[in-house]
Design a protein around this motif. Structure first.
Motif, PDB file in Angstrom:
ATOM      1  N   ARG A   8       0.913  -1.194   0.199  1.00  0.00           N
ATOM      2  CA  ARG A   8      -0.211  -0.115   0.046  1.00  0.00           C
ATOM      3  C   ARG A   8       0.979   1.277   0.143  1.00  0.00           C
ATOM      4  O   ARG A   8       0.417   2.151  -0.439  1.00  0.00           O
ATOM      5  N   ASP A  47       0.779   4.922  -2.309  1.00  0.00           N
ATOM      6  CA  ASP A  47       0.371   6.042  -1.831  1.00  0.00           C
ATOM      7  C   ASP A  47       1.310   7.129  -2.344  1.00  0.00           C
ATOM      8  O   ASP A  47       1.404   8.347  -1.718  1.00  0.00           O
ATOM      9  N   ALA A  73       2.896  12.683   1.103  1.00  0.00           N
ATOM     10  CA  ALA A  73       3.150  11.534   0.237  1.00  0.00           C
ATOM     11  C   ALA A  73       4.012  11.975  -0.859  1.00  0.00           C
ATOM     12  O   ALA A  73       4.459  11.168  -1.693  1.00  0.00           O
TER      13      ALA A  73
END
Ligand code: ANZ
Ligand code: ZN
Length: 821
Positions: free
Chosen positions: A639, A643, A702
């Motif tokens: 994940r 991101d 991010a």
């Protein structure tokens, strides 16, 4: 585990496996002008599909290989099968299948499983030892050994497994039982082929020095004990009415004046010859009983000693006293000369024997004890008594002196003995490499000419291969009867096949050029890759396989075929996979199926669990680990890649410094840990980094270039242990495959270094000043800098002591300063 995990794992496995196979990601280059590494896993035995043990071993071996690839090395990581052998043959017979069909179908199954397991093999190396293209060269090597006198045929008393109906090497007899089937092993007199490994005993021992840094100490010790070199003396005892004296080997020639009788191995030709007619009946009965015992039974301390007098008298060579000659089972026919001088006062077995039969006990080391009374032999040092020229000496001097005494008397000299026996290589079974010899009535043993190799196994489809005491090959008359290669007359092939340990004693050489047809291996290729950089496999091979492979390598060196003495520079023994504390076994019904675990959790979760469970040498208890937890962690890591909001190639320098430090420190530590095979701790560090990155991204960073740098590092580090997830991360990060060759992340030393600290410099406890130093400065550098700083204050004082508390304090103590106190 949820449907989801299993489905997702299967989908990335299928996806990436196809990509890797199409692009030959793991092919060794061989010509590259790069550092080379040969990473070798002990090859598999095709008894069925891969099991949990394979799962562990190959997860570990693959981490080593993939790390070297990431470091930019040209890596040879070959794959093959040890595909001849008795277990496969027995399994095939039980299923009414031909051993070849059973074996090759298992190989296909295992090959498919290896591919799914994502092992970074170079599949172009693939070999099977049961292929004629391979065993042709096993036979060729056998003949070269024979040319050198290192392969010979001899009648001897050998271990015989009544169930498998074949001889066994000493090494294959475990506590008196067949290593394969557990049946009690008996002895038979048979003519068998041997390899003269004893001629290499000293070199096998001495060259272990070269392995000290790369091999586990425990394996070296096991090899040392197996070879079992003892030093002492050979001493001759004249026998009345016989021309030849009885020679004995002793490690304690210093006790020779305490020798009161002789004992000969009951099953030795010497005992049979010495036995007086009136003793014959007793002797034969005793011999019959002994034949049922294994060497281990015979050597076990504490068992009641038994024997029969042979009715002969020997003479002590130094005192002229008469000595009875006995036969017993506690003396082994195959060790030393098969005869001992019994010194009951100083050897426990001799004492037990003497007490059982009322034979004289004469202490020659004065300790005031009487073993005949206490029942305990004296091992202590002390002044020698009743020992002629040794009287009054201590052991070290006595040992030295006695050799001169024996030599002067012409009855003995220094000698060495080994526990190691020659390697019995012939087997009376079908599924093995035929011995390339023809027996001719007029020419004797004739080697099959090189150009006629291989001697192929006959098909024997439909024939009864069940163990019958003679090789099934003997029944194949068309195959057995051949013209003598030398005179052309009628002759017969040797019907034995070779121990499979012969096949595995040189496969690592064949891997360097598996298709070579001008010899067992291409010398160029072997020069390029050998010796093996890192060997990975089970400790169950600590003695036999490794000793045999070392022996082969030394013989090949003497034949001028290789130019190194040792095949494996470093060895890593992985532990076992257990369930609830015990080894998995079909009979116990506690098997965990590797395929089932993979179907449920995915390859990566299983592999990661294997390496995360503990140091590779330790056993893994599958009841204590959590493949589901591994799967959850991998999903978390993946994940992160989704991101990241910066584009690939973003320069990390402008990233958040604090995060960059964590990333670089993690990579730095992981590097050290992987180099030292502490994979479990390396995985723990990766997990910590994943947590830090998660928080960083969730805190709104991010798009931070440092976040990308960190997640890319996670992908590369994880590629060692969870190749599918790593590849998927890599793609989601915007890169092309393969992450396996992305390159190990470079560590910026400035980011790894801890901040500078202040160090106080003192003279006699009084502050002279401060200096700024790196937190990891060495004591030596620190004292150097401090001395510069304190130079003025020290002037010409004499420093008597320096107190260092790196990196925070240096205090110079001077002669004057001490005087003041
Ligand atoms: C006299 C003596 C006196 C011994 C003493 C020992 C202690 P390792 O260390 O294993 O080499 N021996 C020799 N040949 C044997 C055989 N074929 N079967 C059984 N035992 C044998 O042991 C060598 C010692 O084992 C030798 O030294 C011999 O016993 C015995 F105080 O000789 B000694
Ligand atoms: Zn002939």
């Amino acid at each position: 585990m949820s449907e989801n995990t299993a489905d997702f794992a299967a989908s990335i496995q299928n996806k990436w496996r196809a990509v890797w196979e199409r692009s030959d990601v793991f092919a060794a280059d061989g010509d590259a002008d790069r550092n080379r590494a040969y990473v070798l896993d002990m090859f598999a035995y095709p008894s069925g599909d891969l099991h949990m043990g394979h799962g562990e071993a190959f997860a570990i071996g693959d981490a080593v290989a993939r790390y070297r690839i990431q470091r930019g090395d040209d890596v040879l990581h070959p794959v093959g099968w040890d595909s001849f052998g008795l277990p496969a043959e027995n399994a095939a017979i039980k299923r009414d299948l031909h051993p070849a069909d059973w074996t090759y179908s298992n190989i296909d199954t295992q090959a498919e499983s290896f591919r799914r397991y994502g092992v970074s093999f170079d599949w172009s190396t693939r070999l099977h030892t049961s292929d004629p293209e391979y065993y042709r060269w096993t036979q060729w090597l056998f003949l070269r050994f024979r040319d050198k006198g290192l392969a010979y045929r001899q009648q001897s008393s050998v271990n015989w497994c009544p169930k498998d109906q074949t001889v066994l090497a000493n090494e294959q007899v475990v506590q008196g039982a067949c290593e394969r089937c557990g049946t009690q092993v008996t002895k038979r007199d048979l003519t068998q082929w041997f390899f003269r490994i004893t001629e290499y005993a000293d070199r096998l021992l001495d060259d272990m020095e070269l392995l000290r840094d790369g091999w586990p100490e425990r394996v070296l010790t096991m090899q040392r004990n197996w070879i079992g070199r003892s030093t002492g003396a050979h001493i001759e005892f004249p026998v009345k009415g016989r021309d030849e004296p009885i020679a004995v080997f002793t490690t304690r020639p210093d006790t020779v004046y305490g020798a009161t009788f002789l004992v000969v191995a009951v099953d030795s030709p010497l005992a049979a010859e010495l036995c007086a007619p009136e003793q014959r009946a007793d002797f034969d009965a005793y011999l019959e009983r002994t034949r049922k015992l294994s060497d281990i039974d015979r050597l076990t301390a504490g068992t009641a000693k038994t024997g029969v007098p042979l009715g002969r008298t020997a003479v002590h060579p130094l005192t002229g006293e008469p000595m009875a000659v006995w036969a017993s089972d506690y003396v082994l026919a195959g060790y030393g000369s098969g005869a001992v001088m019994a010194v009951p006062a100083h050897d426990q077995r001799d004492l037990d024997f003497a007490r059982a039969y009322g034979l004289p006990v004469r202490p020659v080391v004065a300790t005031g004890e009487d073993p005949a009374m206490t029942g305990t032999a004296i091992d202590a040092d002390g002044p020698y008594t009743g020992s002629g020229p040794l009287d009054g000496l201590l052991r070290e001097e006595a040992t030295e002196q006695i050799l001169a005494v024996l030599e002067r008397a012409g009855c003995g000299s220094a000698g060495v003995q080994y526990r190691l026996r020659d390697w019995l290589v012939s087997r009376q079974r079908f599924w093995g490499c035929p011995i390339p010899i023809v027996h001719c009535g007029s020419c004797g043993e004739v080697p099959v000419p090189d150009e006629q190799l291989p001697v192929r196994l006959p098909d024997l489809r439909g024939a009864d291969l069940a163990p019958a005491g003679v090789s099934p090959l003997a029944a194949a008359e068309d195959w057995v009867n051949v013209p003598c290669p030398s005179c052309g007359g009628p002759a017969q092939r040797d019907t034995d096949t070779m121990d499979t340990f012969v096949d595995s004693s040189w496969y690592f050489l064949r891997y360097c050029s598996p298709d070579y047809t001008d010899g067992p291996f291409d010398p160029e290729a072997v020069r390029r890759w050998m010796p093996v950089t890192q060997y990975v496999g089970g400790v169950e091979h600590a003695i036999l396989h490794l000793l045999y492979a070392r022996f082969f390598t030394k013989v090949l060196q003497d034949l001028g075929l290789v130019d190194f003495p040792e095949p494996f520079l470093a060895l890593l023994n992985q532990g076992q996979v257990l369930l609830n504390g015990s080894a998995m076994s079909k009979s116990k019904g506690n098997m965990v199926d590797l395929g089932g675990q993979i179907a449920e959790f995915g390859v990566d979760a299983v592999r990661l669990t294997m390496v995360f469970a503990g140091p590779p040498e330790d056993d893994v208890d599958w009841a204590d680990v959590s493949p589901a937890g591994s799967a959850r962690f991998l999903a978390r890591a993946l994940r992160l890649a989704d991101d990241i909001e910066s584009v690939p190639g973003t320069a990390p320098e402008s990233g958040v410094l604090a995060l960059r430090r964590v990333v670089h420190r993690t990579v730095d530590q992981a590097t050290q840990l992987v180099e030292n095979h502490r994979f479990n701790v390396a995985v723990a560090r990766i997990m910590e980094l994943v947590n830090v990155l998660r928080k960083h991204i969730d805190a709104g960073h991010a798009a931070d270039p440092a976040a990308r740098e960190g997640v890319e590092a996670v992908a590369v580090l994880l590629s060692l242990f969870a190749p599918y997830t790593a590849e998927e991360m890599w793609e989601r990060l915007g890169h092309r495959p393969s992450v396996a060759r992305a390159g190990w992340p470079t560590v910026d030393p400035r980011l790894v270094k801890e901040d500078d600290v202040v160090c106080v410099v003192q003279i006699n406890g009084r502050m002279q000043g401060r200096i700024e130093v790196g937190a990891d400065i060495t004591e030596e550098d620190l004292v150097g800098l401090a001395r510069d700083r304190a130079a003025a204050g020290l002037a010409d004082q004499e420093v008597t002591r320096v107190v260092v508390r790196a990196p925070r304090l240096v205090n110079f103590v001077t002669a004057e300063g001490r005087g003041k106190k």
